[in-house]
Scaffold this active site. Sequence first.
Site, PDB file in Angstrom:
ATOM      1  N   HIS A 155       0.776  -1.345  -0.074  1.00  0.00           N
ATOM      2  CA  HIS A 155      -0.278  -0.283   0.036  1.00  0.00           C
ATOM      3  C   HIS A 155       1.370   1.507   0.425  1.00  0.00           C
ATOM      4  O   HIS A 155       0.668   2.062  -0.177  1.00  0.00           O
ATOM      5  CB  HIS A 155      -0.858  -0.100   1.075  1.00  0.00           C
ATOM      6  CG  HIS A 155      -2.085   1.216   1.372  1.00  0.00           C
ATOM      7  ND1 HIS A 155      -2.989   0.968   0.831  1.00  0.00           N
ATOM      8  CD2 HIS A 155      -1.262   2.148   1.813  1.00  0.00           C
ATOM      9  CE1 HIS A 155      -3.515   2.670   1.336  1.00  0.00           C
ATOM     10  NE2 HIS A 155      -2.147   2.942   1.431  1.00  0.00           N
ATOM     11  N   GLU A 156       1.795   1.817   0.663  1.00  0.00           N
ATOM     12  CA  GLU A 156       2.680   2.201   1.096  1.00  0.00           C
ATOM     13  C   GLU A 156       3.897   2.820  -0.390  1.00  0.00           C
ATOM     14  O   GLU A 156       3.556   3.833  -1.060  1.00  0.00           O
ATOM     15  CB  GLU A 156       4.294   2.246   1.913  1.00  0.00           C
ATOM     16  CG  GLU A 156       3.348   2.548   3.310  1.00  0.00           C
ATOM     17  CD  GLU A 156       2.398   3.156   3.879  1.00  0.00           C
ATOM     18  OE1 GLU A 156       2.542   4.953   3.359  1.00  0.00           O
ATOM     19  OE2 GLU A 156       0.950   3.372   4.280  1.00  0.00           O
ATOM     20  N   HIS A 159       1.324   4.645  -3.259  1.00  0.00           N
ATOM     21  CA  HIS A 159       1.801   5.321  -2.777  1.00  0.00           C
ATOM     22  C   HIS A 159       2.608   6.191  -3.308  1.00  0.00           C
ATOM     23  O   HIS A 159       2.668   7.104  -4.442  1.00  0.00           O
ATOM     24  CB  HIS A 159       2.098   6.431  -1.583  1.00  0.00           C
ATOM     25  CG  HIS A 159       0.289   6.061  -0.688  1.00  0.00           C
ATOM     26  ND1 HIS A 159      -0.821   6.691  -1.271  1.00  0.00           N
ATOM     27  CD2 HIS A 159      -0.012   5.415   0.610  1.00  0.00           C
ATOM     28  CE1 HIS A 159      -2.033   6.795  -0.025  1.00  0.00           C
ATOM     29  NE2 HIS A 159      -1.340   5.278   0.835  1.00  0.00           N
ATOM     30  N   GLU A 246      -6.423   7.058  -0.863  1.00  0.00           N
ATOM     31  CA  GLU A 246      -6.238   5.972  -0.052  1.00  0.00           C
ATOM     32  C   GLU A 246      -6.978   4.473  -1.342  1.00  0.00           C
ATOM     33  O   GLU A 246      -6.417   3.280  -0.992  1.00  0.00           O
ATOM     34  CB  GLU A 246      -7.176   6.217   0.852  1.00  0.00           C
ATOM     35  CG  GLU A 246      -6.735   6.527   1.347  1.00  0.00           C
ATOM     36  CD  GLU A 246      -4.728   6.475   2.205  1.00  0.00           C
ATOM     37  OE1 GLU A 246      -4.646   5.009   2.428  1.00  0.00           O
ATOM     38  OE2 GLU A 246      -3.898   7.402   2.545  1.00  0.00           O
TER      39      GLU A 246
END
Length: 377
Positions: A155-156, A159, A246
């Site tokens: 997930h990071e 980003h 997100e």
Amino acid sequence: MPLTPDRRLQARIVGALALVVGVNGLLIAVLAWSVSHALAASGHPLQPESSLPLTIGTLLVGAVGLVALQARYGTRAVVSGLEVDDTAGDGPRNIDGRVRRLATQADVAHPSVAVADRAEPGCLTVGSQRSPTIVVTTGLLEALDDDELDAALAHEVAHIANRDLPVVTAVAATVAIGDRLLERERRLRRVLWATLWLAVFTGIGIIVLAVPLLVLGSLYLVWSAVARGLLGVNAITLGLFSKAREHAADRGAVQLTGEPAALAAALETLEDERPTRDVRIDASATLGIVAQPLTLETRADDEGDHWVDRWTPKLSPEFTEPDAVDRAVIVVSSWLREHVIAPVTTRVRRLLAWRPQTHPATETRLERLRTLERRRE
């Protein structure tokens, strides 16, 4: 498979960036106006004003430069409350190796990894687009299993692939400024309350302290307006891209790991173990993987009732042997307290407790991940 930036998210980020530049331009304009008027009042006026296009151009360049500095150095404000240590070797649970593998899959710059000694589970990405750093807490390493940890790290990494880091770091730096302003507001309110108490109850007299009270009251109102105006701007800015940011990172994490269920399980674990203390405006919460609690409760300044209650009248007199008039007073005052005073003070407390939403609802994210999982079956 390399991740490509989410185009809709990029459009939202451009809008958010324009708003951030505008706010910083307004800040520079206000500061310049204040300085010029202060110098004029002291008998040292500035040179005649420049043409309007040149003035606007100067403000725009200054605002862009200020945003660039926030994006470049805002990391310090974000991690100022975290005890961050760079990992040695591959770090605990081979976390550096996990991040390198995911970054290679996503075809992005390999982020450095740091561990924050914090019991609350969480992770966030800070730094510049070219040299990002993924920060994980010791609580996260203890709370997640291997698949969930990979999903959270993916997930990071997503980003970074979506290139949302510069603008969100600048916003987080602004959130940190708002955090400090609100903390100063709270302290100033204590001073104002103490001064008023001193004037009324110690015999010094309201007249003697009238000027200090006027100055403190005016300063408090201005300070509060600026702090809460900044909160409002942050809310608008975050509203432009926070949810899309997100959701895009969730989709990217699923692309990298192929495991929607693992990310869903990680989000559920982090949701269940969020801290109960009030950290809603903590800058690191803006960049975290899940939102901090957004309860409408406000803590007392010290001990006892909330400070708003101190300024509201107590409308329940006690009588040892009430006559008909006294009973009527009790009935009326109780009704006023229940139907007028209590609703008003509750709304005031909720208004003062309001903070901008930094993330979409976790349940919404879980439902989207469940939909992806069903499509895989």
